[in-house]
Motif scaffolding. Structure first.
Motif, PDB file in Angstrom:
ATOM      1  N   GLU A   1       0.696  -1.206  -0.003  1.00  8.60           N
ATOM      2  CA  GLU A   1      -0.039   0.004  -0.035  1.00  8.60           C
ATOM      3  C   GLU A   1       0.811   1.277   0.123  1.00  8.60           C
ATOM      4  O   GLU A   1       1.796   1.331   0.731  1.00  8.60           O
ATOM      5  N   THR A   2       0.609   2.145  -0.827  1.00  5.02           N
ATOM      6  CA  THR A   2       1.300   3.410  -1.166  1.00  5.02           C
ATOM      7  C   THR A   2       0.329   4.733  -0.724  1.00  5.02           C
ATOM      8  O   THR A   2      -0.741   4.659  -1.153  1.00  5.02           O
ATOM      9  N   THR A   3       0.852   5.659   0.247  1.00  7.02           N
ATOM     10  CA  THR A   3       0.328   6.909   0.431  1.00  7.02           C
ATOM     11  C   THR A   3       1.179   7.861  -0.499  1.00  7.02           C
ATOM     12  O   THR A   3       2.403   7.911   0.130  1.00  7.02           O
ATOM     13  N   ILE A   4       0.473   8.297  -1.330  1.00  6.37           N
ATOM     14  CA  ILE A   4       1.293   9.259  -2.189  1.00  6.37           C
ATOM     15  C   ILE A   4       2.305  10.339  -1.407  1.00  6.37           C
ATOM     16  O   ILE A   4       3.325  10.597  -1.592  1.00  6.37           O
ATOM     17  N   ALA A   5       1.397  11.120  -0.620  1.00  7.24           N
ATOM     18  CA  ALA A   5       1.981  12.263  -0.044  1.00  7.24           C
ATOM     19  C   ALA A   5       3.142  12.003   1.086  1.00  7.24           C
ATOM     20  O   ALA A   5       4.151  12.602   1.259  1.00  7.24           O
ATOM     21  N   GLN A   6       3.313  10.544   1.441  1.00  7.71           N
ATOM     22  CA  GLN A   6       4.365  10.126   2.278  1.00  7.71           C
ATOM     23  C   GLN A   6       5.774   9.964   1.712  1.00  7.71           C
ATOM     24  O   GLN A   6       6.645   9.621   2.308  1.00  7.71           O
ATOM     25  N   ASN A   7       5.716  10.030   0.331  1.00  9.54           N
ATOM     26  CA  ASN A   7       6.720   9.542  -0.664  1.00  9.54           C
ATOM     27  C   ASN A   7       7.757  10.911  -0.188  1.00  9.54           C
ATOM     28  O   ASN A   7       7.078  11.968  -0.092  1.00  9.54           O
ATOM     29  N   ILE A   8       9.132  10.778  -0.148  1.00  7.76           N
ATOM     30  CA  ILE A   8      10.026  11.559   0.056  1.00  7.76           C
ATOM     31  C   ILE A   8       9.736  12.681  -0.924  1.00  7.76           C
ATOM     32  O   ILE A   8      10.148  14.149  -0.396  1.00  7.76           O
ATOM     33  N   HIS A   9       9.289  12.749  -2.064  1.00  6.28           N
ATOM     34  CA  HIS A   9       9.009  13.811  -2.814  1.00  6.28           C
ATOM     35  C   HIS A   9       7.808  14.748  -2.763  1.00  6.28           C
ATOM     36  O   HIS A   9       7.619  15.490  -3.278  1.00  6.28           O
ATOM     37  N   GLY A  10       6.901  13.671  -2.137  1.00  3.27           N
ATOM     38  CA  GLY A  10       5.564  14.479  -1.936  1.00  3.27           C
ATOM     39  C   GLY A  10       4.457  13.842  -3.187  1.00  3.27           C
ATOM     40  O   GLY A  10       3.352  14.073  -3.027  1.00  3.27           O
ATOM     41  N   TYR A  11       5.192  13.187  -4.115  1.00  2.00           N
ATOM     42  CA  TYR A  11       4.440  12.412  -5.087  1.00  2.00           C
ATOM     43  C   TYR A  11       5.388  11.367  -5.541  1.00  2.00           C
ATOM     44  O   TYR A  11       6.566  11.127  -5.153  1.00  2.00           O
ATOM     45  N   ILE A  12       4.904  10.306  -6.404  1.00  2.00           N
ATOM     46  CA  ILE A  12       5.574   8.963  -6.912  1.00  2.00           C
ATOM     47  C   ILE A  12       6.101   9.716  -8.366  1.00  2.00           C
ATOM     48  O   ILE A  12       5.619  10.015  -9.185  1.00  2.00           O
ATOM     49  N   PRO A  13       7.582   9.841  -8.280  1.00  2.00           N
ATOM     50  CA  PRO A  13       8.329  10.475  -9.284  1.00  2.00           C
ATOM     51  C   PRO A  13       8.482   9.601 -10.627  1.00  2.00           C
ATOM     52  O   PRO A  13       8.186   8.386 -10.582  1.00  2.00           O
ATOM     53  N   LEU A  14       8.885  10.172 -11.556  1.00  2.00           N
ATOM     54  CA  LEU A  14       8.809   9.478 -12.987  1.00  2.00           C
ATOM     55  C   LEU A  14       9.967   8.276 -13.012  1.00  2.00           C
ATOM     56  O   LEU A  14      10.931   8.331 -12.402  1.00  2.00           O
ATOM     57  N   HIS A  15       9.400   6.970 -13.457  1.00  2.00           N
ATOM     58  CA  HIS A  15      10.229   5.825 -13.446  1.00  2.00           C
ATOM     59  C   HIS A  15       9.660   4.822 -14.374  1.00  2.00           C
ATOM     60  O   HIS A  15       8.682   5.176 -14.587  1.00  2.00           O
ATOM     61  N   TRP A  16      10.197   3.811 -14.534  1.00  2.00           N
ATOM     62  CA  TRP A  16       9.652   2.665 -15.149  1.00  2.00           C
ATOM     63  C   TRP A  16      10.263   1.479 -14.798  1.00  2.00           C
ATOM     64  O   TRP A  16      11.374   1.431 -14.091  1.00  2.00           O
ATOM     65  N   HIS A  17       9.793   0.178 -15.070  1.00  2.00           N
ATOM     66  CA  HIS A  17      10.269  -1.058 -14.596  1.00  2.00           C
ATOM     67  C   HIS A  17       9.930  -2.205 -15.548  1.00  2.00           C
ATOM     68  O   HIS A  17       8.869  -1.999 -16.401  1.00  2.00           O
ATOM     69  N   GLU A  18      10.592  -3.362 -15.848  1.00  2.00           N
ATOM     70  CA  GLU A  18      10.191  -4.395 -16.599  1.00  2.00           C
ATOM     71  C   GLU A  18       9.069  -4.820 -16.018  1.00  2.00           C
ATOM     72  O   GLU A  18       8.269  -5.604 -16.797  1.00  2.00           O
ATOM     73  N   GLU A  19       8.584  -5.005 -14.843  1.00  2.00           N
ATOM     74  CA  GLU A  19       7.529  -5.516 -14.045  1.00  2.00           C
ATOM     75  C   GLU A  19       6.118  -4.911 -14.959  1.00  2.00           C
ATOM     76  O   GLU A  19       6.185  -3.582 -15.009  1.00  2.00           O
TER      77      GLU A  19
END
Length: 324
Positions: free
Chosen positions: A29-47
């Motif tokens: 479970e992810t609470t977006i505001a609790q991320n160090i940036h305040g949001y989920i930054p741009l990224h990608w993954h193979e999954e």
């Protein structure tokens, strides 16, 4: 489990290992505001990734497109697609995130027919999963069951999870998806990742627009169009914001100071860094550093109180580790 600061490499590929002890998946479970940036930054993954919004609303960007995902609904994000997320209207958004290695979806004999064509298709960067659609409800309910299975770890829970994953994938591909393979789209994604890769390797140096364009084998004007179309910003504005985001981690180190951090992330003036930081974060770097320092102290106090009240927990953990 909340991942507050997941790591990415120079290409924005996420480095978080998406698996439990025995399964090549992760569900948390992810609470977006609790991320160090305040949001989920741009990224990608193979999954591949499935998202279920359990509270609030979120704005997701996948490659070039932005969309709002409502509470109770979800999202499928395909392998290799750039994506980011922020909560909408300070809604306190929380979502369940299920990341799955595509090779784990079906037996090897079925992958060539029922897995690879879908994760390689260029017209399916994402799918909105509406809980009111039967196939959508089936997928979201299965995500909840997988999350519960991982938390409870009852006997044979791994078998339960594999069954749910097969059910999820069956509902997804039976949704009448028409597969397309556009070489232009593949090249565009590759060039965008090349430019981002170059920025993330050289952000501490002086960066010119010509340098970024050259990394993507594009003209200056075409480079700007790529960033505007995909990231909704200019190349140099992206560099500025990336430097600010890298400074957040450094500012949380007790021994750091604002001037040192400014130069470490590529600014050649402390005052300029402070000005840009304030515009981005709505506070000065020093206020941010003090705020995060106080949060860390409070967290340590809470942990210390738990240790005082429940000292036997440490011994229990040791015995568990010895039995593994």
């Amino acid at each position: 489990m909340q991942i507050k600061d997941f790591k990415v490499d120079e290409t924005l590929k996420e480095l978080t290992k998406h698996h439990t002890v025995v399964l090549p998946i992760a569900c948390y479970e992810t609470t977006i505001a609790q991320n160090i940036h305040g949001y989920i930054p741009l990224h990608w993954h193979e999954e591949i990734q499935f998202v279920l919004i359990v509270k609030g609303e979120a704005i997701f960007q996948i490659n070039e497109e932005k969309l709002v995902v409502r509470e109770g609904d979800g999202l499928f994000i395909n392998s290799g697609c750039l994506h980011m997320a922020e909560e909408k209207n300070q809604s306190g958004c929380v979502y369940i995130c299920l990341n799955v290695d595509p090779h784990f979806l079906l037996p090897q004999e079925l992958r060539a027919t029922y897995v690879y064509p879908y994760i390689q298709a260029t017209n399916i960067p994402y799918l909105y999963i509406n809980a009111e659609d039967l196939w959508g409800k089936n997928i979201l309910d299965a995500c909840i069951k997988i999350n519960q299975s991982i938390q409870r770890k009852l006997p044979y829970y791994e078998i339960e999870i594999t069954g749910q994953l097969t059910f999820i994938w069956q509902n997804l591909i039976m949704n009448g998806l028409k597969l397309e393979y556009d070489q232009t789209e593949m090249l565009k994604s590759h060039r965008m990742k090349q430019m981002l890769n170059w920025i993330h390797l050289h952000y501490t140096e002086k960066i010119r627009l010509d340098d970024i364009a050259r990394a993507g084998q594009l003209s200056r004007s075409e480079c700007c169009r790529y960033f505007k179309r995909i990231l909704k910003t200019t190349p140099l504005s992206y560099v500025m914001e990336y430097r600010i985001q890298k400074s957040l981690i450094l500012l949380q180190q007790a021994e750091s100071n604002v001037t040192e951090v400014a130069y470490q992330v590529g600014f050649n003036s402390t005052s300029y860094f402070i000005d840009k930081f304030r515009k981005s974060m709505h506070m000065t770097p020093l206020v941010y550093k003090k705020t995060k320092g106080e949060e860390q102290l409070r967290h340590r106090d809470v942990c210390l109180r738990k240790d005082l009240y429940y000292p036997e927990i440490e011994n229990v953990d040791e015995s568990i580790n010895q039995n593994e």
